[in-house]
Design a protein around this motif. Structure first.
Motif, PDB file in Angstrom:
ATOM      1  N   ALA A  16       0.789  -1.152   0.091  1.00 11.38           N
ATOM      2  CA  ALA A  16      -0.097  -0.106  -0.072  1.00 11.38           C
ATOM      3  C   ALA A  16       0.997   1.347  -0.009  1.00 11.38           C
ATOM      4  CB  ALA A  16      -0.955  -0.169   1.353  1.00 11.38           C
ATOM      5  N   ALA A  17       1.962   1.274   0.624  1.00 13.24           N
ATOM      6  CA  ALA A  17       2.843   2.502   0.784  1.00 13.24           C
ATOM      7  C   ALA A  17       3.174   3.217  -0.473  1.00 13.24           C
ATOM      8  CB  ALA A  17       3.981   2.240   1.576  1.00 13.24           C
ATOM      9  N   SER A  18       3.470   2.100  -1.593  1.00 17.60           N
ATOM     10  CA  SER A  18       3.657   2.605  -2.995  1.00 17.60           C
ATOM     11  C   SER A  18       2.863   3.296  -3.703  1.00 17.60           C
ATOM     12  CB  SER A  18       4.701   1.687  -3.450  1.00 17.60           C
ATOM     13  OG  SER A  18       3.784   0.386  -3.852  1.00 17.60           O
ATOM     14  N   TRP A  19       1.534   3.141  -3.091  1.00 16.57           N
ATOM     15  CA  TRP A  19       0.228   3.723  -3.920  1.00 16.57           C
ATOM     16  C   TRP A  19      -0.466   4.607  -3.297  1.00 16.57           C
ATOM     17  CZ3 TRP A  19      -1.689   1.328  -8.364  1.00 16.57           C
ATOM     18  CH2 TRP A  19      -1.043   0.037  -8.825  1.00 16.57           C
ATOM     19  N   THR A  20      -0.528   4.660  -1.918  1.00 21.41           N
ATOM     20  CA  THR A  20      -1.207   5.713  -1.272  1.00 21.41           C
ATOM     21  C   THR A  20      -0.691   6.003   0.088  1.00 21.41           C
ATOM     22  OG1 THR A  20      -3.608   6.021  -0.403  1.00 21.41           O
ATOM     23  CG2 THR A  20      -2.711   3.972  -0.376  1.00 21.41           C
ATOM     24  N   ASP A  21      -1.363   7.128   0.775  1.00 22.06           N
ATOM     25  CA  ASP A  21      -1.017   7.325   2.269  1.00 22.06           C
ATOM     26  C   ASP A  21      -1.922   6.786   3.206  1.00 22.06           C
ATOM     27  OD1 ASP A  21       1.263   8.811   1.315  1.00 22.06           O
ATOM     28  OD2 ASP A  21       0.004  10.645   1.173  1.00 22.06           O
ATOM     29  N   MET A  22      -3.098   6.442   2.635  1.00 19.78           N
ATOM     30  CA  MET A  22      -4.264   5.541   3.234  1.00 19.78           C
ATOM     31  C   MET A  22      -3.638   4.413   4.031  1.00 19.78           C
ATOM     32  SD  MET A  22      -7.796   6.542   1.626  1.00 19.78           S
ATOM     33  CE  MET A  22      -7.293   5.694  -0.137  1.00 19.78           C
ATOM     34  N   SER A  23      -4.140   3.924   5.138  1.00 21.15           N
ATOM     35  CA  SER A  23      -3.754   2.623   5.776  1.00 21.15           C
ATOM     36  C   SER A  23      -4.269   1.514   4.996  1.00 21.15           C
ATOM     37  CB  SER A  23      -4.146   2.500   7.397  1.00 21.15           C
ATOM     38  OG  SER A  23      -5.593   2.452   7.072  1.00 21.15           O
ATOM     39  N   PRO A  24      -3.509   0.498   4.980  1.00 23.27           N
ATOM     40  CA  PRO A  24      -4.181  -0.860   4.162  1.00 23.27           C
ATOM     41  C   PRO A  24      -5.513  -1.231   4.672  1.00 23.27           C
ATOM     42  CG  PRO A  24      -1.694  -1.157   4.971  1.00 23.27           C
ATOM     43  CD  PRO A  24      -2.259   0.087   5.454  1.00 23.27           C
ATOM     44  N   SER A  25      -5.556  -1.308   6.118  1.00 25.34           N
ATOM     45  CA  SER A  25      -7.038  -1.641   6.168  1.00 25.34           C
ATOM     46  C   SER A  25      -8.003  -0.735   5.975  1.00 25.34           C
ATOM     47  CB  SER A  25      -7.280  -1.595   8.046  1.00 25.34           C
ATOM     48  OG  SER A  25      -6.953  -0.364   8.584  1.00 25.34           O
ATOM     49  N   THR A  26      -7.868   0.443   5.710  1.00 25.01           N
ATOM     50  CA  THR A  26      -8.764   1.434   5.427  1.00 25.01           C
ATOM     51  C   THR A  26      -9.251   1.288   3.961  1.00 25.01           C
ATOM     52  OG1 THR A  26      -8.117   3.382   6.722  1.00 25.01           O
ATOM     53  CG2 THR A  26      -9.275   3.819   4.815  1.00 25.01           C
TER      54      THR A  26
END
Length: 628
Positions: free
Chosen positions: A44-54
């Motif tokens: 997720a970190a390389s795609w967005t700042d949102m948390s993986p669970s979100t």
């Protein structure tokens, strides 16, 4: 078509292209959705700042959202336009969505992929009413259960394979994203090619004026469905299944990781077990139903959902492993096979529950309103799934463990089943009839197609035992109003059964003239409403096994209601434990034995002007033959 198996439908153009179109759609939906969830979980970190669970909770929600927003419109479109053209349009739309997703994969754009998720949810929303309204137009009534079983099996197998492929492809470094983008485009094209083979299926309501207000149209659809009690409650039963499924399936990832101490393969194992169970249960429905819409399987399915849901709780208590395991190692642990077996059986009984409900809706709904009814049901399904998520979160926040959540869901299912079956006794009646002819007896029906699928008719039959009505009811594709001696209603169990089935009590004129006249009024009312009415013109159980003289009540009925009369004959019930045979009851029970053979022979309908008691008795005697 061979009558031995519903698989024969896969060799026919009226079913096969449609089946593969919906299979590929379910497969592609889940390949794309699973790949996106997996990449958002592990990268997720390389795609967005949102948390993986979100993100991983947002994706399923956005996929379901179009069901709420566009189901009402999709139902209208499926009524107004020819269905093969609709299927092709939807598949062209899928190619466009997957092309957009491919750009998102290759440019690392999460928002393009989110837009594609909403698009695929819209694709599924549009196809749902087309899918279930197509079958009643192309399949015969006796093929509906088998056809629905095939579709449900194909859908859940497609979901399973799509999830497995999505998981495997996206994790192939460094080409995973390219593989997913290519695969989803490829399967969208294959779906389009299948759709071009779907035969022409006329629009049931081409003159329909579209209402683009989804809220107003949704309430209009639900209000229309409520006019048909059995259809509306079948819709609610279907939505309850999705509530149950959402409650259980949503817990599998955490159950596999935290309780079973398994890796991702253990979650896939649980999902596979459930999907194979649903597929097996869906396919078994045709064999268990005798090639008719047998809603008696619904209580059977509900019972299994509760039984194995409760056992899953106890099975989970017996699993004591604390070391991290993969799927194969997990199966070697104490209690693991019982857990997997329970999950499979929940799927099997889920198939028994949901397939007859779909077939009943298709059979009894107004054909010009079927797509809109399915659309309304899709909205209910989505709302029930959202509520299930909220209930699960609430129960877990209040300290329930996941096994305890399985137990709570099973108990809730039992309470809902009691409520629904008290509102629609026909489900329970058909279950009792189904149980009788699949356990105690082996019943063969001869020319049962002479019983009409719709419209009023009077059925007449010889009267051999106290279970005659149950045997006849099990052979009929429709509910029957039985006219029965009022004294039967005083018997502890049988009286409750026949009152529940809305049987009509009758008494001899010399015993209760008012009740006798009321019975004829109730019969005329039932026939006026288009029901089937069955009478036993002998007026009493046979004491010798022979067919007694037919009384004149049938002439009075036909004089008031000019409807067809259908003679029938029961064979093999004389000597039954509940007949008036003079031999000792224990001797009769052993003589007949377990799974004793019975038969119900149905004759050609007679026009009202042809009917006389003497003619009917001769017809019944001829149908029965020498086998009492």
């Amino acid at each position: 078509m061979s009558h031995s198996s519903q698989f024969a439908l896969l060799g026919q153009r009226r079913f096969a292209p449609f089946f593969w179109t919906q299979f590929l759609g379910a497969f592609n939906d889940n390949l794309f959705k699973t790949a996106l969830i997996v990449i958002m979980t592990y990268d997720a970190a390389s795609w967005t700042d949102m948390s993986p669970s979100t993100v991983t909770n947002l994706i399923p929600g956005l996929f379901i959202l179009p069901y709420v927003l566009f189901s009402a419109t999709s139902g209208q479109l499926a009524e107004k336009f020819e269905k093969s053209a609709m299927a092709r349009f939807i598949k062209w739309l899928e190619i466009g969505i997957m092309a957009l997703a491919a750009v998102g994969w290759l440019t690392h754009s999460l928002w393009l992929l989110i837009a594609a998720i909403v698009g695929m949810g819209t694709h599924s929303t549009l196809f749902g009413p087309v899918k279930y309204a197509y079958m009643p137009q192309q399949l015969k009534p006796e093929e509906l259960t088998g056809g629905n079983g095939m579709v449900e099996m194909g859908t859940f197998v497609g979901i399973l394979l799509g999830q497995v492929f999505g998981d495997v492809l996206v994790m192939q470094k460094p080409l995973g994203l390219m593989l997913v983008a290519s695969a989803t485009l490829l399967f969208a094209v294959l779906g389009l090619l299948s759709a071009y083979r779907i035969p022409h299926t006329p629009a049931p309501a081409p003159q329909l004026k579209l209402d683009w207000n989804p809220v107003r149209e949704t309430f209009r659809n639900l209000a229309f469905a409520r006019k048909n009690r059995s259809v509306f409650l079948s819709m609610l039963g279907n939505s309850w299944f999705w509530f149950y499924g959402a409650m259980v399936l949503a817990q599998f990832p955490v159950f596999a990781m935290d309780h079973l101490h398994g890796d991702h393969s253990v979650f896939v194992l649980l999902l596979t077990a459930f999907s194979l169970g649903i597929g097996a249960g869906s396919l078994l429905c045709e064999r268990l139903s005798g090639r008719k819409v047998e809603i008696g399987l619904v209580p059977f399915g509900s019972f299994g959902l509760t039984l194995f849901g409760i056992d899953l709780y106890f099975a989970a208590q017996g699993y004591v492993n604390t070391a991290t395991v993969d799927a194969f190692s997990m199966l070697a642990q104490q209690g693991a096979w019982r857990i997997v077996f329970d999950v499979v059986m929940i799927g099997v009984f889920g198939g028994f529950f949901i397939v007859p409900l779909f077939a009943l809706i298709q059979l009894r709904c107004d054909p010009q309103h079927l797509s809109r009814t399915i659309a309304g049901m899709n909205i209910l399904n989505a709302l029930f799934m959202v509520v299930a998520a909220g209930v699960a979160m609430l129960l877990l926040q209040h300290g329930l463990t996941i096994p305890e959540l399985f137990l709570a869901t099973a108990v809730m299912n039992a309470l809902v089943a009691v409520y629904i079956f008290s509102l629609v006794p026909e489900f329970l009646m058909r279950f009792l009839a189904w149980l009788l002819i699949h356990t105690v007896h082996k019943v063969k029906t001869i020319d049962a197609e002479h019983i009409p699928d719709e419209g009023a008719a009077v059925l007449v039959c010889n009267h051999v035992s106290y279970v005659d009505a149950i045997v006849i009811g099990a052979a009929s594709p429709r509910p029957i109003r039985f006219v029965m001696d009022h004294r039967i209603f005083k018997l502890p169990l049988l009286g409750w059964i026949f009152r529940t089935a809305r049987a009509i009590p009758i008494a001899p004129a010399k015993e209760d003239p008012w009740l006798m006249e009321k019975a004829f009024v109730d019969i005329a009312q039932a026939l006026h409403e288009g029901d089937l009415v069955c009478i036993f013109p002998e007026g009493k159980l046979t004491a010798t096994g022979d067919v007694n003289e037919f009384k004149g009540g049938i002439a009075k009925i036909i004089e008031r209601s000019k409807v067809p009369v259908i003679p029938m004959a029961l064979r093999g019930l004389w000597g039954h434990l509940l007949s008036r045979h003079q031999d000792n009851a224990l001797e009769r029970a052993f003589r007949k034995g377990w799974r004793s053979r019975l038969a119900l022979a149905v004759g050609q309908p007679l026009a009202p002007h042809e009917v006389t008691p003497e003619l009917l008795r001769n017809q019944v005697l001829e149908l029965r033959g020498d086998w009492k």
